[in-house]
Motif scaffolding. Structure first.
Motif: not given
Length: 129
Positions: A66-68, A88-91, A115-119
């Motif tokens: 599981v991730a963000e 990762a799943d959007q939900t 989506a903002a490029g943060n790792v």
């Protein structure tokens, strides 16, 4: 009819566009009404939490965890070689990465990029028998 001039910066396809518009008072009122609930934009500068990862065995052809939600999740070897990636799943953030089976003792590094490029911080998994 009285006109006013306003300036703004608009981003189109991630390219800032600048310009001026001449608006009537009625147009100005309509624009102010349409944008009345907009808040100042605040860039996302927070890294996602480290992704979780289930145990990986030598015969496994996938890595799950599981991730963000919506983050790109990437699995690499210590050498940097890419094993695979997925979104990762959007939900709920569940992910499955297809990999070639790895030898026992191999260390796999897993990260999530939003989506903002943060790792995210790295999650390390050592392949078991």
């Amino acid at each position: 009819e009285e006109h006013i001039a306003i300036s703004t910066t608009l981003t189109v396809n991630q390219i800032p566009q600048q310009g001026y518009l001449d608006l009537t008072l009625a147009d100005q009122a309509a624009v102010q009404y349409a944008f009345r609930t907009l808040a100042e934009y605040e860039a996302d500068s927070s890294a996602p939490a480290a992704p979780s990862a289930a145990a990986v065995r030598a015969a496994d052809a996938t890595i799950t965890g599981v991730a963000e939600a919506g983050a790109v999740v990437t699995a690499r070897l210590i050498s940097g070689e890419l094993l695979g990636s997925t979104v990762a799943d959007q939900t709920d953030g569940d992910y499955i990465i297809a990999i070639t089976p790895q030898a026992q003792g191999t260390v796999i590094k897993i990260v999530a990029k939003d989506a903002a490029g943060n790792v995210s911080p790295v999650t390390s998994v050592t392949v078991s028998a």
